[in-house]
Design an enzyme around this catalytic site. Sequence first.
Site: not given
Length: 241
Positions: A10, A71-72, A128, A132, A192, A212
């Site tokens: 994302w 991730s996404l 973000f 992250q 993470d 992450h």
Amino acid sequence: MSRLVLLSGWGIDARIWRPLEAHWPAGLEVTTPDWPGYGACPGLDDPDDLAALAAAMAGDLPADAVWVGWSLGGLLAAALLDHLPAPRALVLLGMGPRFCTEGGIPPQELAAFRRAFARDGEATRQHFLRWQLQGEPAPRAAHRRLIDLIGREPGPEAATLAAGLERLATLDVSARLDASPCPVRRIAGERDPLLAPALRASAEQRLAGAGHCPMLSQPDALAACLARIARAPAPTEECPT
């Protein structure tokens, strides 16, 4: 020739994978397509339409490759197993069958993030990007490297980002993974912050000293791990640490 397709998460386009370029072994073909709405790839008329997403990505996701979704990107790649011919293997990097989990990111936190995004999307995306990276050994250095890669220009359009947040909130690929048409591998950074401790521990392959974003903090170890999976996707292999 073994093939890898790397799919970003994302708010970040395919440039996130560039640190791995110096570490790929010979004889490996690696592609890093952008999702619709990211980079130079045009967005979808309906960013929520998974069938349209599959049609847009079909040429970039061949069946003779290993798909790696970060991730996404991992959730989306798993969802596309219902729409596209199955790959040789699917790798979920920094992701389980759903985003919100007990001990990880609670639904309430994601809901608050979505409200903040509705007020100021770009400021929330920038927050973000920093947040992250908390699990990396040197978060500030990792953030500088990320900005060097993707720049400070605004990210994808709000509709594309909002659709991604909706999928993080609602998409659960547990059933698809339980009956997957291909081998599924999970890789997690051992630090993470987006994954619950139990989910990190259950990943069959864990990267020491990574959070992450192991492509920023451990690009050599991540590249070696992915290359081994691409060449022989066996569930008993171990990643270098």
